[in-house]
Design a protein around this motif. Structure first.
Motif, short mmCIF file in Angstrom:
data_model
loop_
_atom_site.label_atom_id
_atom_site.label_comp_id
_atom_site.label_asym_id
_atom_site.label_seq_id
_atom_site.Cartn_x
_atom_site.Cartn_y
_atom_site.Cartn_z
N ALA A 1 46.61 76.68 -3.08
CA ALA A 1 46.97 75.46 -2.99
C ALA A 1 47.42 75.46 -1.67
CB ALA A 1 48.62 75.02 -3.37
N ALA A 2 47.30 76.24 -1.00
CA ALA A 2 47.76 76.32 0.62
C ALA A 2 46.13 76.65 1.26
CB ALA A 2 47.89 78.21 0.66
N PHE A 3 45.26 77.07 0.61
CA PHE A 3 44.20 77.12 1.13
C PHE A 3 43.33 75.95 0.84
CE2 PHE A 3 39.31 76.57 0.59
CZ PHE A 3 38.82 77.47 1.15
N VAL A 4 43.31 74.89 0.19
CA VAL A 4 42.85 73.33 -0.22
C VAL A 4 43.90 73.04 1.71
CG1 VAL A 4 43.32 71.67 -0.98
CG2 VAL A 4 42.38 73.44 -2.00
N LEU A 5 45.04 72.66 1.17
CA LEU A 5 46.12 72.50 2.31
C LEU A 5 45.74 72.30 3.29
CD1 LEU A 5 49.16 71.97 0.33
CD2 LEU A 5 47.94 70.00 0.27
N ALA A 6 45.32 74.12 3.65
CA ALA A 6 44.79 74.58 5.41
C ALA A 6 43.37 73.53 5.98
CB ALA A 6 45.04 75.50 5.40
N SER A 7 42.25 73.91 4.29
CA SER A 7 41.47 73.05 4.57
C SER A 7 40.99 71.64 5.47
CB SER A 7 40.17 73.38 3.75
OG SER A 7 40.49 72.28 2.70
N GLY A 8 41.58 70.61 5.18
CA GLY A 8 41.89 69.55 5.48
C GLY A 8 40.91 68.93 5.30
N GLU A 9 40.67 69.52 3.79
CA GLU A 9 39.44 68.62 3.21
C GLU A 9 40.06 67.86 1.97
OE1 GLU A 9 35.75 70.61 2.26
OE2 GLU A 9 35.94 71.12 4.35
N LEU B 1 50.64 83.75 -7.74
CA LEU B 1 50.13 84.07 -7.21
C LEU B 1 49.38 83.16 -6.07
CD1 LEU B 1 50.94 85.88 -3.71
CD2 LEU B 1 49.85 87.49 -4.86
N PHE B 2 48.12 83.39 -7.80
CA PHE B 2 46.40 82.93 -6.76
C PHE B 2 46.56 81.25 -6.83
CE2 PHE B 2 42.89 80.81 -9.06
CZ PHE B 2 42.33 81.01 -7.83
N LEU B 3 47.66 80.33 -7.19
CA LEU B 3 48.15 79.29 -7.45
C LEU B 3 48.27 78.39 -5.96
CD1 LEU B 3 48.96 78.16 -11.18
CD2 LEU B 3 46.79 77.97 -9.93
N TYR B 4 49.25 79.91 -5.87
CA TYR B 4 50.03 78.93 -3.93
C TYR B 4 48.64 79.36 -3.63
CZ TYR B 4 54.73 78.41 -5.32
OH TYR B 4 56.21 78.03 -6.12
#
Length: 134
Positions: free
Chosen positions: A103-111, A97-100
C-alpha cells in the motif's frame, strides 16, 4: 538430648501448620487449565460478549444476526488458532507487513487511478448535463 528432640518436634509442628495453611491458600486459587476447560476459552481471551446473545449490537445493525454470529465465531476461532501456533502468527504478521508495504509503495508511486476515476465520473456528469440541455 531429650530437650533437643522436644524442641525439634515443636519446630516441625510449627512448620507443618505453616505448610497446611499454604496448601489451603494454594488450593483456593483457580488452576488456569481447569478454568479454561470450564469456560471453553483455553487462551483466556477477553470476549466481546456471549455469542448466543440476546440481540444484535451496534456492529450487527443491518446484517442478519445469525450471519453476524457465524462470522464472529469464525474470526474468534481463527484468532485462537493464530495464538496457539507461533509459526501461523509469524506468517500472519509477515502478511500484514507485506500488505502495508504494498500500500505504501502504490501510494508513493503517484500512479493512483483514484483521480482518473473521479475524472471519468466528472466527464460522464458533464455529458449527461449537456445532453439534457440540448
Amino acid at each position: 538430648m531429650g530437650q533437643d528432640i522436644a524442641t525439634l518436634q515443636g519446630h516441625i509442628a510449627v512448620l507443618e501448620k505453616k505448610c497446611i495453611a499454604l496448601q489451603r491458600k494454594l488450593n483456593a486459587r483457580p488452576i488456569i487449565g481447569q478454568t479454561a476447560a470450564a469456560t471453553g476459552n483455553p487462551l483466556q481471551l477477553e470476549g466481546g460478549g456471549d455469542l448466543s446473545g440476546a440481540g444484535p449490537n451496534a456492529f450487527a445493525r443491518g446484517a442478519p444476526w445469525p450471519l453476524f454470529q457465524r462470522v464472529q465465531l469464525m474470526l474468534r476461532n481463527f484468532t485462537q488458532q493464530l495464538l496457539r501456533k507461533d509459526a501461523l502468527l509469524l506468517v500472519f504478521y509477515v502478511h500484514i507487513l507485506f500488505l502495508y508495504a504494498l500500500a505504501a509503495f502504490v501510494l508513493a508511486s503517484g500512479e493512483s487511478n483514484i483521480g482518473a476515476a473521479q475524472d471519468c465520473v466528472d466527464m460522464h456528469v458533464r455529458q449527461v448535463a449537456s445532453s439534457a440541455t440540448h
